[in-house]
Design an enzyme around this catalytic site. Structure first.
Site: not given
Ligand SMILES: *[C@@H]1O[C@H](CO)[C@@H](O)[C@H](O)[C@H]1NC(C)=O
Ligand SMILES: *[C@@H]1O[C@H](CO)[C@@H](O)[C@H](O)[C@H]1NC(C)=O
Ligand SMILES: *[C@@H]1O[C@H](CO)[C@@H](O)[C@H](O)[C@H]1NC(C)=O
Ligand SMILES: *[C@@H]1O[C@H](CO)[C@@H](O)[C@H](O)[C@H]1NC(C)=O
Ligand SMILES: *[C@@H]1O[C@H](CO)[C@@H](O)[C@H](O)[C@H]1NC(C)=O
Length: 924
Positions: A605-606, A610, A710
């Site tokens: 997915l991405g 990490f 954030d």
């Protein structure tokens, strides 16, 4: 039918929230068929409104069918049965409302000799702690409707039936309908309106009731026809309300009108004032609708005067406009003794007779009584539910004083919400453990739980009750030891604790220590896997975060803390102190399981620092994202750990949730719910409320409050249902004014979203999140990024302020909406956004305020049909200033009065109404 993608998306977001919080339907309606057994409701044949049984709203009373002789085939199903009540006060609780919003509350009563006594009762109705009306059932076949409009101060409202010693209270149905904030300005926090009558003059079908869907707020407009005195006028053309009409009568009502048969006569209406036990001289609000339905010949003049009790309401007369509603109303209640005579007459210059389309009459009632402290109410309500306490435990615990709950004592101070000061549940047959809710009764001084069957340990939280002086726990089956906090208060003499006669309670020091040791060993067993967990959680979060950034490398420009090193920490170091993970209830996956779930890590997915995020499917079909820690990953383990800790501490439907983790040899991974629709960035037009509620939860629901630090569009994820959730807690901080960690000399956040005040002081507050959220809202409205690059770089706030300052909403709204939006709701959202991004944090609303305001916006929209979007005129807020309409003519005289509030109508003819006003409206 206009499409409204923007508003629709808001609907979706709001709908999700509403469902999760239960009761109102997608329109914001609650419709209860009282006395209906079972769990399933039905759709009303005429209105298509769904009725539900009342079991979820009240836990007292008994169901009855009305006697067969009063049942007719044409009457609505909700009249068939009733619920009746023993005891002084019984209340329905309607939940999931928006505090501060105006609602219509409507109760209906048809006795129908359900009890075979043939003795219709008289009883009182209350809305919360305020008297509303006395229901006086005139006969067994009579159908009574009571309607009120009130501002609801909390997120719930109670409707209570009070036995006054004149028969058993009962009810047939109960409805709640939301109104716009601007509707009925006479309804305020301290004043409600009780409906006397609402008439639709001259309908061609004189049995036809107009209500939902013709009236999106489901007001019930009764037909009023009298062919002996009035001539009917009608049109098939749509009749419009003005933009800033506070009353918005539906076109179906305004399309018909009456004029006197004899053109030289007036239209005359009379009614009597009716004193209530609370108010011997209630004031009245009158709202008259006039819309010209005929094209007048050139020299004809239609000009009206309204006269009330021989005083001109308008001194100059006013003209009406073709197919536009003109409304006459008073804001200060009229107060006359005994009798009201209202004339609508032609002015001296008029060449045409007077006419009228519709009319509403209300009496006002005060809503000034305030209920008990809301924290006390929720605590004692939880206690009531846990131990199934009944007695008279219904409605507000302390108000009114005469109906305060047995076994409680309250303190009453002027201008303050009453507090519960004493709870005596001695010898009440309580089972189970001691409810933690007792520790939320912050004003309690005396707490007696003696001689019950309470088990388990004594919660130390009780020692935190500052005013508690007596705690009686004797005569139970409590176990464990006396907690240290309580021991301290016993020792310093501030609290008298009685705990005798609890056989398993450890009052002997040595024995207690043994106990404690056992417990700490146990804690260790739990802590070790928890430590590992942290690491996994860490990894997953970063993966998801990076996944989000997949398509926008340029957005990935988080200001990283300058002083914080971004080298990896050993897992043992970081996890060592994390006790919060002990409570983690996530599932543990093996590496092999993950392989199966992700089909051997097939679909990526991405990717981020990490490692990769993979798509997976659990056994039950749930889609998940699996974030696998890559061995080469060196980056930001600390951030990862932070998020892991937080995710285990918080659970909320608008925050991304973790499903489980894998800690298998060298493999570490986190399993998240899969947000299939990517990031908010990709769906910029729509979802505001979900994240807002999520943030509010962080600020208010977490203790200490959490500051996300954030908040930005790329940190808000969407699932397939377009439910929005906040993600990425890597930069979050627990906010505690005494906590030195909050003020750090490192600035975190993303350019364009960072609170200027935080930037200046380096101290983040919950208002910093509010600021960032305001930027997200602006992105939603404009479809533009936080920092615009063309033609020159400019912050979206300045860009929007410049344009909105000139009143130019079109220049701000995302061009892709192509005008398919409601200007006023966009204004409202833009307005909230600008408030959130105020330079000074003091001027910004809290997240709670924002939730309320966004909800208000949406709930109000919910009151309307989606297909009607094109007509969703919110008010512009400017006043009409039509020289022909002078509102609010005169001051009240304070003489005493009388009236009847009951609207009786005949269910036989599909709610066809009987005369309400004692003499009935009459033409002269
Ligand atoms: C009311 O009538 C229905 C059928 O018409 C019946 O099923 C129900 O049991 C009755 N309820 C009571 C309380 O008598
Ligand atoms: C109820 O209404 C009847 C008829 O109007 C009246 O005689 C009676 O006094 C009323 N009862 C109460 C308790 O107000
Ligand atoms: C209309 O009313 C006026 C005044 O009451 C009366 O003189 C006249 O005869 C009435 N006209 C009709 C047609 O009834
Ligand atoms: C009625 O007509 C007269 C003469 O044309 C005029 O002076 C007066 O202002 C008019 N009254 C109203 C209420 O329009
Ligand atoms: C608490 O209730 C019990 C039983 O009803 C009673 O005996 C006792 O006196 C009450 N305590 C106080 C302080 O009122």
């Amino acid at each position: 039918m206009a499409a409204c993608p923007w508003v629709l998306l808001l609907f979706i977001a709001a709908g999700v929230v509403l469902q999760a919080r239960a009761q109102p339907d997608s329109k914001g309606f609650i419709s209860i068929d009282c006395g209906l057994p079972g769990k399933t409701g039905y759709e009303d044949d005429n209105t298509k409104i769904s009725y539900v049984p009342d079991a979820g709203f009240i836990d007292a009373g008994t169901n009855h069918n009305i006697s067969a002789e009063y049942v007719t085939p044409s009457m609505g199903k909700h009249w068939y049965d009733v619920r009746s009540f023993d005891g002084t006060r019984n209340c329905y609780t309607l939940r999931s409302l928006v505090p501060g919003v105006k609602y219509i509350i409507r109760a209906m009563f048809k006795y129908g000799n359900y009890d075979g006594l043939d003795r219709p009762p008289v009883f009182d109705l209350y809305i919360g702690v305020n008297y509303w009306h006395t229901v006086n059932i005139s006969g067994p076949g009579a159908a009574i409707l009571q309607e009120a409009m009130v501002v609801v101060p909390d997120d719930f409202v109670q409707v209570c039936l009070v036995n006054t010693g004149t028969g058993t209270p009962f009810i047939s149905s109960l409805d709640l309908r939301p109104l716009h904030r601007t509707h009925y300005p006479q309804v305020t926090a301290v004043q409600g309106l009780a409906l006397t009558t609402r008439l639709n003059f001259g309908p061609t079908d004189d049995t036809l009731i107009v209500r939902y869907p013709d009236d999106p707020h489901d007001r019930i407009w009764y037909p009023m026809v009298d062919t002996t005195r009035w001539t009917e006028i009608s049109t098939t053309q749509k009749v419009q309300s003005r933009d800033n009409d506070f009353f918005e009568a539906p076109s179906a009502v305004l399309q018909t009108a009456i004029r006197p048969q004899n053109a030289s006569h007036n239209l005359e209406f009379t009614w009597s004032s009716e004193p209530t036990p609370m108010d011997p001289s209630p004031g009245y609000i009158v709202i008259l609708h006039f819309a010209e339905l005929q094209i007048l010949p050139g020299n004809a003049v239609r000009q009206l005067n309204v006269v009330l009790n021989d005083k001109p309401w308008y001194t100059t007369g006013f003209t009406t406009e073709y197919l536009y509603d003109a409304v006459a109303y008073n804001t200060q209640p009229f107060q006359y003794s005994i009798r009201y005579n209202l004339y609508v007459e032609a002015s001296a210059n008029a060449t045409l007779p007077p006419f009228i389309n519709a009319m509403e009459v209300f009496s006002v009632f005060p809503t000034t009584n305030i209920g008990s402290d809301s924290q006390d109410v929720s605590a004692i309500t939880a206690i009531r539910a846990k131990y199934h306490v009944r007695n008279n435990w219904m409605g507000d615990p302390c108000v009114p004083n005469a109906m305060a709950w047995d076994r409680l004592a309250c303190s009453y101070a002027i201008g303050r919400r009453p507090r519960i000061t004493s709870v005596n549940l001695s010898s009440s047959g309580l089972n189970g453990d001691i409810s933690s809710s007792f520790a939320n009764l912050k004003a309690v001084q005396y707490l007696d739980l003696s001689n019950n069957n309470l088990m388990g340990s004594i919660p130390d939280a009780l020692s935190q009750l500052p005013l508690l002086t007596v705690l009686d726990l004797s005569g139970n089956q409590l176990s464990g030891s006396i907690p240290s906090g309580l021991l301290k208060r016993i020792q310093d003499g501030s609290l008298n604790v009685k705990y005798g006669n609890n056989q398993n309670l450890c009052t002997n020091g040595d024995a207690c220590e043994l106990h404690a040791k056992k417990n700490s060993k146990l804690a260790l067993y739990i802590a070790v896997p928890a430590v590992l967990l942290v690491v996994i959680v860490l990894v997953t979060i970063l993966i998801i975060r990076l996944l989000k950034r997949k398509n926008q490398g340029s957005m990935d420009n988080t200001i990283t803390p300058q002083n914080e090193t971004s080298t990896s920490h050993t897992t043992a170091d970081d996890a060592g102190d994390d006790s919060s993970l002990r409570r983690l209830e996530s599932r543990r996956f093996t590496y092999k399981e993950l392989k199966i779930i992700t089909n051997n890590f097939q679909r990526v997915l991405g990717q981020g620092g990490f490692g990769y995020v993979y798509s997976g499917i659990l056994e039950d079909g749930t889609q998940v994202a699996v974030k696998k820690r890559s061995h080469s990953s060196k980056q930001g383990v600390k951030e990862f750990l932070a998020e892991a800790q937080i995710l285990t501490r918080i659970h909320h439907m608008n925050l991304v949730s973790m499903i489980g983790y894998c800690m298998d040899g060298e493999y570490m991974a986190l399993v998240y719910e899969y947000m299939s629709e990517g990031t908010l960035q990709e769906h910029i037009e729509g979802i505001a409320v979900g994240p807002c509620v999520g943030l509010e939860y962080l600020h208010k629901g977490c203790n200490p409050p959490l500051i996300h630090r954030d908040v930005k569009a790329t940190n808000i994820l969407l699932n397939a249902k377009l439910e929005a959730r906040i993600a990425d807690f890597g930069l979050s901080k627990a906010f505690n004014t005494n906590d030195p960690h909050v003020s750090t000399n490192t600035l975190v956040g993303t350019p364009g979203y960072v609170d200027p005040e935080y930037q200046a002081t380096m101290k983040p507050t919950t208002k910093s999140d509010v600021y960032s959220f305001g930027v997200v809202l602006l992105e939603l409205v404009t479809g533009k990024p936080a920092i615009l690059r063309e033609p020159e770089p400019i912050n979206i706030i300045r860009w929007a302020r410049q344009r909105l300052g000139q009143g130019n909403i079109e220049a701000v709204v995302d061009g892709r909406m192509r005008g398919d939006y409601d200007v006023n709701s966009v204004w409202k959202v833009a307005d909230i956004a600008l408030k959130c991004t105020a330079h000074s944090s003091i001027q910004r609303p809290t997240m709670t305020d924002v939730v309320v305001q966004l909800h208000e916006c949406i709930e109000l929209e919910n009151g309307r049909a989606v297909g009607d979007c094109a007509n969703m005129g919110f008010y512009t807020g400017s006043s009409n200033n039509d020289p022909n309409m002078s509102y609010d003519a005169y001051t009240t005289d304070q003489s005493s009065i009388i009236s009847t509030n009951s609207i009786a109508f005949d269910t036989e003819h599909n709610l066809r109404r009987e005369p309400t006003m004692p003499t009935g409206p009459a033409a002269r």
